[in-house]
Design an enzyme around this catalytic site. Structure first.
Site, PDB file in Angstrom:
ATOM      1  N   SER A   1       1.028  -1.024   0.106  1.00 58.44           N
ATOM      2  CA  SER A   1       0.172  -0.023   0.111  1.00 58.44           C
ATOM      3  C   SER A   1       0.934   1.202   0.067  1.00 58.44           C
ATOM      4  O   SER A   1       0.533   2.281  -0.540  1.00 58.44           O
ATOM      5  CB  SER A   1      -1.109  -0.170   1.315  1.00 58.44           C
ATOM      6  OG  SER A   1      -0.120   0.139   2.398  1.00 58.44           O
TER       7      SER A   1
ATOM      8  N   ASP B   1      -2.386   6.400  11.676  1.00 60.82           N
ATOM      9  CA  ASP B   1      -1.640   5.821  10.438  1.00 60.82           C
ATOM     10  C   ASP B   1      -0.516   6.663  10.593  1.00 60.82           C
ATOM     11  O   ASP B   1      -0.476   7.794  10.060  1.00 60.82           O
ATOM     12  CB  ASP B   1      -2.593   5.961   9.337  1.00 60.82           C
ATOM     13  CG  ASP B   1      -1.668   5.429   8.019  1.00 60.82           C
ATOM     14  OD1 ASP B   1      -0.572   4.977   8.171  1.00 60.82           O
ATOM     15  OD2 ASP B   1      -2.081   5.387   6.832  1.00 60.82           O
TER      16      ASP B   1
ATOM     17  N   HIS C   1       1.587   5.387   6.126  1.00 58.81           N
ATOM     18  CA  HIS C   1       1.563   5.963   5.064  1.00 58.81           C
ATOM     19  C   HIS C   1       1.738   7.468   5.000  1.00 58.81           C
ATOM     20  O   HIS C   1       1.866   8.035   6.056  1.00 58.81           O
ATOM     21  CB  HIS C   1       0.059   5.663   4.554  1.00 58.81           C
ATOM     22  CG  HIS C   1      -0.204   4.185   4.404  1.00 58.81           C
ATOM     23  ND1 HIS C   1      -0.769   3.354   5.357  1.00 58.81           N
ATOM     24  CD2 HIS C   1       0.093   3.283   3.331  1.00 58.81           C
ATOM     25  CE1 HIS C   1      -0.676   2.211   5.022  1.00 58.81           C
ATOM     26  NE2 HIS C   1      -0.179   2.003   3.876  1.00 58.81           N
TER      27      HIS C   1
END
Length: 576
Positions: free
Chosen positions: A302, A543, A546
């Site tokens: 990802s 998160d 990312h």
């Protein structure tokens, strides 16, 4: 009965009244004509709408007015994070904001789509002389406006003048072909603001050199190939990002930090400056020209998707691509140069199976460290540039297999009497060696391969699922604030070792370089979504892996463009 009017008096009265009425009518018509004439002049000089303007001009080129960029205070700028009206936007010579509805020009595009004039269209932009002189005098050598710290007069002068530009400069031949998702784009405002950031001269990161003791191959083939792109500093760029979350429709919800309510945006405006050379702002038209007729593929997890979407957003500002992908291969086609951007999913970059092996039962993922992932390897010969990345899935539950023998596991090792031969970090290194060797020995691959190094996370106080957080980080770390992370150091070191071992087996005509971003991005704890990974007000997980978009991840594609430029322009110069 006789009338009291004398004979012929009616005729005489009518004759006397008629000239009066005729004079009144003549005067009224003349007045109306004057009014229409003056109104026409007014509408021509300042049309009420694009439709009226087209009626008077009778031309295909529609002029649009670019709003002046007016600085606001921080409270005003960040007061409405969900709307598109307060996003920081680039100004200056390379990119000019053009919020407009293109109705009436070969179709229509919804208002809410922001376009930017890329570098090279400056000659087509009408700029008042005083402002133009200021901009030319303040150009940096790479063509970007550099506002000296404290020079508010110049800054205000650069911002106050409206720009006028032709829609034809947008590079959009058929606005009607814009994807539906763009036509539904988020609303944008009539004005935007320069982010209220620190002194543009502020640098962060110091002289970073995060590489292991072994020297990693560098790019060759051009005048500046000896410059180490990954040793330098972060600096604040008042031009801001080259797109916003409202001008790119392919941003994944979890990376749409502004759309998810993040209140600050200074993190969007830091750029990387190598110590010995310049790293230019991303030039979308140059990228497409260098990649004319070629395909670039991002292969990984990802975080690889994060980078691919960043590239799409950067390119989207000059051309809307056509989605030609499917579930197995995401693919976007840029018609102007026949360039394709591809993404393929591969968690570990090597082969994986769920089937039972020896004492590992069915269901637990078996990672075959000595076998490349066939799902993407069959397509490698069709790619001109391949960007590979991996690492984070080695923290997940899995069983490591070498030569069909179980040699280790992560979060799974039921038989304590057996001794594991390798841990997850060593398994990562072995997988990198295998995939690099597979690329450089592939008989049909002659392109450029780039290995993007391990992307650092910045969880504090726990992991992603145990309360780890990166909240409140608004700018890059300073060197003295850096805290050593043993896991990241070891993952990075094993990745470099695997890369060097794999590349020694090279037998084809490909080129393979390492894009070593680990140290560079260890300073960017401010660039992650944190709690702004969704709109959920009761967010429990952060998160810190990312990257927000726009944000630091866009720098990865500036690196990619520079690597490609050195490779392709170097080949041209050596062959001439």
């Amino acid at each position: 009965m006789t009338s009291d009017w004398p004979k012929g008096s009616v005729t005489m009265a009518a004759s006397a009244a008629f000239p009066q009425s005729l004079a009144y009518i003549t005067a009224s018509v003349a007045g109306l004509a004057v009014f229409l004439f003056l109104s026409s002049l007014l509408l021509v000089s300042n049309p009420l709408s694009s439709t009226v303007q087209e009626y008077f001009y009778k031309v295909d080129t529609l002029k649009v007015i670019l709003p002046a960029v007016i600085p606001k205070n921080q409270t005003d700028t960040y007061s409405n994070v969900d709307a598109g009206d307060n996003k920081s936007l680039p100004s200056g010579s390379d990119f000019e904001l053009k919020p407009t509805s293109l109705s009436g020009i070969n179709g229509s595009v919804s208002e809410g789509v922001r376009y930017y004039l890329p570098s090279g269209s400056e000659s087509n932009v009408e700029v008042p002389n005083s402002n133009k002189e200021l901009r030319e005098d303040s150009m940096k050598k790479d063509g970007h406006v550099q506002v000296p710290a404290g020079n508010t007069e110049m800054k205000e002068e650069l911002q106050k003048n409206d720009r006028v530009a032709d829609v034809k400069d947008l590079g959009i031949k058929n606005p009607a072909s814009v994807d539906e998702e763009v036509a539904k784009g988020a609303k944008v405002s009539e004005a935007s603001s320069v982010p209220s950031g620190p002194d543009p001269k502020l640098k962060s990161g110091g002289e970073t050199s995060y590489a292991a003791s072994q020297e990693v191959p560098t790019m060759t083939g051009s005048d500046d190939s000896g410059c180490d792109l990954f040793k330098g500093t972060w600096f604040y760029d008042p031009l801001g990002p080259m797109y916003t979350n409202n001008s790119c429709p392919v941003i994944t919800r979890m990376q749409n930090c502004q759309g998810n309510g993040r209140p600050d945006r200074e993190y969007e405006s830091y750029r990387w400056k190598p110590s010995q050379c310049d790293l230019p702002r991303f030039d979308a038209k140059k990228f497409l020209e260098l990649m004319r007729g070629k395909t670039i593929a991002f292969i990984g997890d990802s975080v690889a998707r994060n980078q691919m979407e960043s590239l799409l957003c950067l390119l989207w500002q000059v051309e809307v691509p056509r989605n030609q992908g499917n579930r197995r291969m995401h693919r976007y086609y840029f018609r102007s140069t026949s360039t394709k951007i591809v993404r393929m999913w591969s968690s570990w970059l090597v082969h994986q199976t769920p089937e039972a092996i020896d004492f590992a039962p069915e269901g637990v993922t078996k990672v075959h460290l000595d076998t490349p992932d066939e799902n993407f390897m069959e397509f490698v010969p069709t790619f001109d540039v391949v960007v590979l990345s991996s690492g984070h899935w080695f923290a997940k539950q899995s069983v490591y297999v070498l030569n069909n023998e179980i040699v280790g596991g992560r979060l799974w090792w039921p038989d304590k009497s057996r001794e594991a031969k390798i841990n997850n970090i060593e398994a990562f290194g072995a997988s990198v060696e295998n995939i690099v060797a597979s690329i450089v020995t592939h008989p049909n691959f002659t392109g450029l391969a780039i290995l993007r190094s391990y992307s650092p996370s910045h969880y504090e106080g726990g992991a992603w699922d145990t309360g780890g957080s990166c909240t409140g980080k608004t700018r890059p770390l300073e060197p003295e604030q850096m805290v050593k992370n043993d896991n990241i150091d070891k993952m990075h070191e094993k990745q470099i070792t695997g890369f060097l071992r794999g590349i020694q087996k090279k037998s084809n005509k490909s080129k393979f370089v390492m894009m070593d971003i680990t140290g560079v991005f260890s300073y960017r704890h401010d660039g992650h979504p944190g709690p702004f990974r969704s709109l959920d007000p009761n967010k429990r997980t952060h998160d810190c892996l990312h990257w927000c978009m726009p944000g630091p991840v866009d720098t990865w594609n500036e690196f990619v463009l520079e690597i490609i430029r050195r490779e392709y322009e170097g080949k041209k110069s050596s062959s001439s």
